[in-house]
Design a protein around this motif. Structure first.
Motif, PDB file in Angstrom:
ATOM      1  N   VAL A  84       3.008  -5.000   2.645  1.00  0.00           N
ATOM      2  CA  VAL A  84       2.363  -5.741   3.565  1.00  0.00           C
ATOM      3  C   VAL A  84       2.358  -7.488   3.334  1.00  0.00           C
ATOM      4  CG1 VAL A  84      -0.141  -6.048   4.192  1.00  0.00           C
ATOM      5  CG2 VAL A  84       0.493  -3.918   3.692  1.00  0.00           C
ATOM      6  N   PRO A 123      -1.727 -13.844  13.477  1.00  0.00           N
ATOM      7  CA  PRO A 123      -2.073 -12.566  14.383  1.00  0.00           C
ATOM      8  C   PRO A 123      -2.758 -11.411  13.554  1.00  0.00           C
ATOM      9  CG  PRO A 123       0.338 -12.828  14.229  1.00  0.00           C
ATOM     10  CD  PRO A 123      -0.118 -13.749  13.332  1.00  0.00           C
ATOM     11  N   SER A 124      -3.302 -10.512  14.542  1.00  0.00           N
ATOM     12  CA  SER A 124      -4.038  -9.601  13.855  1.00  0.00           C
ATOM     13  C   SER A 124      -2.962  -8.512  13.100  1.00  0.00           C
ATOM     14  CB  SER A 124      -4.666  -8.682  14.844  1.00  0.00           C
ATOM     15  OG  SER A 124      -5.552  -7.638  14.348  1.00  0.00           O
ATOM     16  N   GLY A 125      -3.321  -8.287  11.941  1.00  0.00           N
ATOM     17  CA  GLY A 125      -2.510  -7.216  10.901  1.00  0.00           C
ATOM     18  C   GLY A 125      -1.415  -7.983  10.268  1.00  0.00           C
ATOM     19  N   CYS A 126      -1.497  -9.151  10.304  1.00  0.00           N
ATOM     20  CA  CYS A 126      -0.465  -9.893   9.259  1.00  0.00           C
ATOM     21  C   CYS A 126      -0.655  -9.974   8.086  1.00  0.00           C
ATOM     22  CB  CYS A 126       0.016 -11.256  10.112  1.00  0.00           C
ATOM     23  SG  CYS A 126      -1.346 -12.407   9.561  1.00  0.00           S
ATOM     24  N   GLY A 127      -1.688  -9.810   7.409  1.00  0.00           N
ATOM     25  CA  GLY A 127      -2.013  -9.697   6.140  1.00  0.00           C
ATOM     26  C   GLY A 127      -2.861 -10.497   5.729  1.00  0.00           C
ATOM     27  N   LYS A 128      -3.746 -11.286   6.460  1.00  0.00           N
ATOM     28  CA  LYS A 128      -4.608 -12.278   6.029  1.00  0.00           C
ATOM     29  C   LYS A 128      -5.628 -11.959   5.093  1.00  0.00           C
ATOM     30  CE  LYS A 128      -5.887 -13.239  10.144  1.00  0.00           C
ATOM     31  NZ  LYS A 128      -5.243 -12.099  11.231  1.00  0.00           N
ATOM     32  N   SER A 129      -6.299 -10.674   5.486  1.00  0.00           N
ATOM     33  CA  SER A 129      -7.418 -10.261   4.777  1.00  0.00           C
ATOM     34  C   SER A 129      -7.145  -9.714   3.416  1.00  0.00           C
ATOM     35  CB  SER A 129      -8.090  -9.209   5.264  1.00  0.00           C
ATOM     36  OG  SER A 129      -8.643  -9.711   6.673  1.00  0.00           O
ATOM     37  N   THR A 130      -5.710  -9.191   3.494  1.00  0.00           N
ATOM     38  CA  THR A 130      -5.292  -8.447   2.232  1.00  0.00           C
ATOM     39  C   THR A 130      -4.975  -9.660   1.299  1.00  0.00           C
ATOM     40  OG1 THR A 130      -4.270  -6.737   3.600  1.00  0.00           O
ATOM     41  CG2 THR A 130      -3.392  -7.060   1.461  1.00  0.00           C
ATOM     42  N   PHE A 183       0.947  -1.115  -0.012  1.00  0.00           N
ATOM     43  CA  PHE A 183      -0.141  -0.123   0.027  1.00  0.00           C
ATOM     44  C   PHE A 183       0.991   1.196  -0.168  1.00  0.00           C
ATOM     45  CE2 PHE A 183      -2.803  -3.114   2.112  1.00  0.00           C
ATOM     46  CZ  PHE A 183      -3.980  -2.950   1.229  1.00  0.00           C
TER      47      PHE A 183
END
Ligand SMILES: Nc1ncnc2c1ncn2[C@@H]1O[C@H](COP(=O)(O)OP(=O)(O)OP(=O)(O)O)[C@@H](O)[C@H]1O
Ligand SMILES: [Mg+2]
Lengths: 293, 332
Positions: free
Chosen positions: B18, B37-44, B13
């Motif tokens: 990311v 964990p949260s923020g590691c880029g799974k959703s991305t 980004f």
């Protein structure tokens, strides 16, 4: 939890709302009452005495060809102003909503017209379309079009509509943009994954979810077109040619202050008062019942 | 039916990187869980497969076809969002039928497919309701229904259970697994919950700050973590880490799972007993070593529970020791 301050006595709260009550009384209740009172009389030509006519002024108005024509003019004018200003605003808001970078600048630029007073906006547009020295008139002349809104009724209407709608676009744009940004992004994304292309998404998802905003703006813009466009019309056409742009509020002015027919003018104000009350009631009823998604 | 292939996929980004290059081959019908964990880029990562985010570099292939520049609607995928993203102004029926209507499926077939899905998901009584008139679990099922009626090639799930209470989460987890077995659709499932990952996955991708640390079957990953991060993230309670120098090793740390440590009078290391949690079938004993490291031992409920403040020895066998170098990589 609701936090509400409660006062013990009656005097302090009364004192606090007194300024607002005074302002409303002086600038609204008193003139409105006076208008209703005056609408029941006809003054003699020298303004020395008043003759009671009951609902005579209203009866006369409703059978008056010019008054009915003004009603039609107002309807056409306000529908055009509303559709043009809301249409353009929605288009710009959709563009701004898709824009990620630079949308701040874009927004600021779009807000400027709102800061321009209607009469000043009228003068600006008048300059551009002046039949002798206007820039736009000159270019239209080169293209072979002879612009003359002083004589041509359609052109006069077109010009006051554009000038009135222009100042309104900013306001509508802000509401539409806020409305668009309140629609959860994931809902629109879900529709994209479900196969909907841009227009289908707009038609089936965005537009229905935007409808509370649209309805609110519809009412507000109609009220604007009814009343606040006075300055634009006064500077550009003064209601002419041949009353082609004489909307109801302008007729109140021209009959009352130019024609000196105060009884009829007052009766017209009362009719306008009734119309705006109805619009307001409709809006409040709708907002009460409106669904929050 | 489809295969999915990610080839060195990266995402930035602006100037922030990311995703640093993820490659994986997903077989037809496989259930892949992306966990981290949260923020590691799974959703991305998931959104790049969906086409909702552009791919900065690398390739995404569905059924062998490169889809980097294909719009979401042309990828033949369905997605379940974390907040469900139901259409608020449409009934449950219309929510599920939306995609089919756009695809111009004949009306009787739409009705039939929605009915079948509603039956499968026990949504039949609610078809005429609006989403706001449903409970969280029911909304979640509508989101599932909307995905399955379209019979897509690939299912994408972004933490679909994270808004549900614990009990419902367990129930829906089983339902999703059963559903995916029954439909046999290739699935990519994102979660930060390692229990969900262990129970659902055919294979899992353990993500750590934009890198796929390890890809493998849940039990393989559990038994043979390739990095210190994976060893610490997968398993509950997590692996104990001990400075290798304390137990006669070289640099780096060693990891031993709580079930592989036994308490004894003497041991490889001594530690002070803190509090214990008796869970019924087993007991978790928390201890602190001389250098302050926290150790958890999982022991059978039949064994005696040590008293608080006692000093006990810790012992384990060599085959249960995982050695990690200073950079966190597993040494074999
Ligand atoms: N549109 C964006 N612009 C800039 N940075 C972003 C954007 N979307 C995500 N990021 C960043 O990318 C990183 C990964 O985000 P992502 O949403 O993929 O995390 P996640 O693993 O799904 O986390 P969570 O479990 O909390 O949902 C985060 O550091 C986030 O701040
Ligand atoms: Mg996420």
């Amino acid at each position: 939890m609701e936090k509400r301050v409660t006062f013990k006595g009656i005097w302090l709260p009364l004192l606090l709302v007194l300024p607002q009550i005074l302002i409303t009384a002086v600038f609204f209740f008193y003139p409105a009452g006076q208008a209703i009172w005056q609408s029941l009389f006809i003054p003699d030509p020298f303004g020395l005495s008043m003759q009671w006519v009951g609902l005579g002024n209203f009866e006369f108005l409703l059978s008056d060809r010019f008054y009915r024509a003004s009603f039609l003019t107002t309807a056409i004018f306000s529908i055009l102003v509303t559709v043009v200003s809301m249409g353009v605003a929605l288009y710009l808001a959709v563009l701004a909503d898709r824009l990620i970078k630079g949308s701040g600048t874009y927004r600021t630029l779009l807000i400027w017209p709102y800061a321009v007073a209607p009469a000043v906006a009228g003068v600006l547009w008048l300059f551009m379309f002046n039949t002798r020295v206007g820039v736009v008139t000159w270019y239209l002349g080169i293209l072979g079009y002879d612009w003359n809104h002083v004589l041509n009724e359609g052109e006069a209407m077109g010009l006051v509509v554009v000038a009135s709608a222009w100042g309104r676009i900013s306001y509508n744009f802000l509401f539409f943009l806020a409305g668009l940004q309140a629609i959860p992004k994931s809902v629109v994304e879900a529709a994209a994954i479900d196969g909907a292309r841009f227009w289908t998404r707009f038609r089936t998802i965005v537009w229905p979810l935007l409808s509370p905003t649209t309805f609110f703006l519809l009412v507000v813009n109609i009220i604007y077109a009814f009343f606040e466009t006075f300055g634009v019309i006064h500077t550009i056409t003064s209601g002419g040619p041949q009353q082609a742009t004489t909307i109801l509020v302008y007729k109140v002015y021209s009959d009352g202050f130019v024609g000196q027919d105060l009884g009829s003018s007052a009766a017209q104000s009362v009719i306008l008062l009734v119309i705006v009350s109805i619009l307001t009631v409709v809006q409040f009823k709708y907002i009460e019942r409106r669904v929050h998604y | 039916m489809a295969t999915l292939k990610l080839d060195n996929v990266k995402k930035s980004f602006g100037k922030t990187d990311v995703i640093h290059g993820v490659s994986v081959d997903v077989e037809d019908g496989e259930f892949i869980v992306i966990v981290g964990p949260s923020g590691c880029g799974k959703s991305t990562l998931l959104r790049m497969v969906a086409g909702l985010e552009t791919v900065t570099s690398g390739e995404v292939r569905i059924n062998g076809k490169r889809v980097n520049d294909v719009e979401p609607m042309d990828r033949d995928i369905a997605m379940v969002f974390q907040n469900y993203a139901l259409y608020p102004h449409m009934s449950v029926f219309d929510n599920m039928a939306y995609g089919l209507k756009i695809a111009k499926v004949p009306k009787p077939e739409i009705a039939e497919r929605v009915q079948t899905a509603a039956k499968l998901l026990q949504l039949e009584p609610y078809l005429q309701r609006k989403p706001r008139e449903l409970s969280g679990g029911q909304r979640q099922r509508v989101a599932m229904g909307r995905a399955i009626v379209r019979k897509p090639a690939v299912f994408l799930f972004d933490e679909p259970l994270s808004n549900l209470d614990a009990k419902l989460r367990v129930q829906m987890r089983l339902e999703i697994k059963a559903l995916q077995r029954e439909l046999g659709v290739t699935s990519l499932y994102v979660t930060h919950d390692q229990v969900e990952a262990m129970t659902l996955a055919d294979r899992m991708i353990v993500m750590n700050a934009g890198v796929a640390d390890q890809i493998g079957a849940p039990l393989d990953v559990y038994a043979n973590p390739e990095t210190e991060f994976v060893a610490g993230f997968i398993g509950s309670p997590p692996t104990n880490f001990i400075d290798a120098a304390l137990v006669g090793g070289q640099s780096g740390r060693i990891g031993v799972r709580p079930e592989h440590i036994a308490l004894s009078d003497t041991g490889l290391l001594t530690a002070t007993v803190g509090y214990s949690e008796a869970l019924g079938a087993e007991t978790l004993v928390h201890l602190r070593t001389g250098d302050g490291a926290q150790i958890t031992v999982r022991q059978d409920a039949a064994l005696p529970i040590p008293g608080e403040g006692e000093t006990r020895g810790l012992s384990w066998t060599d085959e249960n020791v995982m050695r990690f170098d200073a950079s966190g990589l597993r040494q074999h």
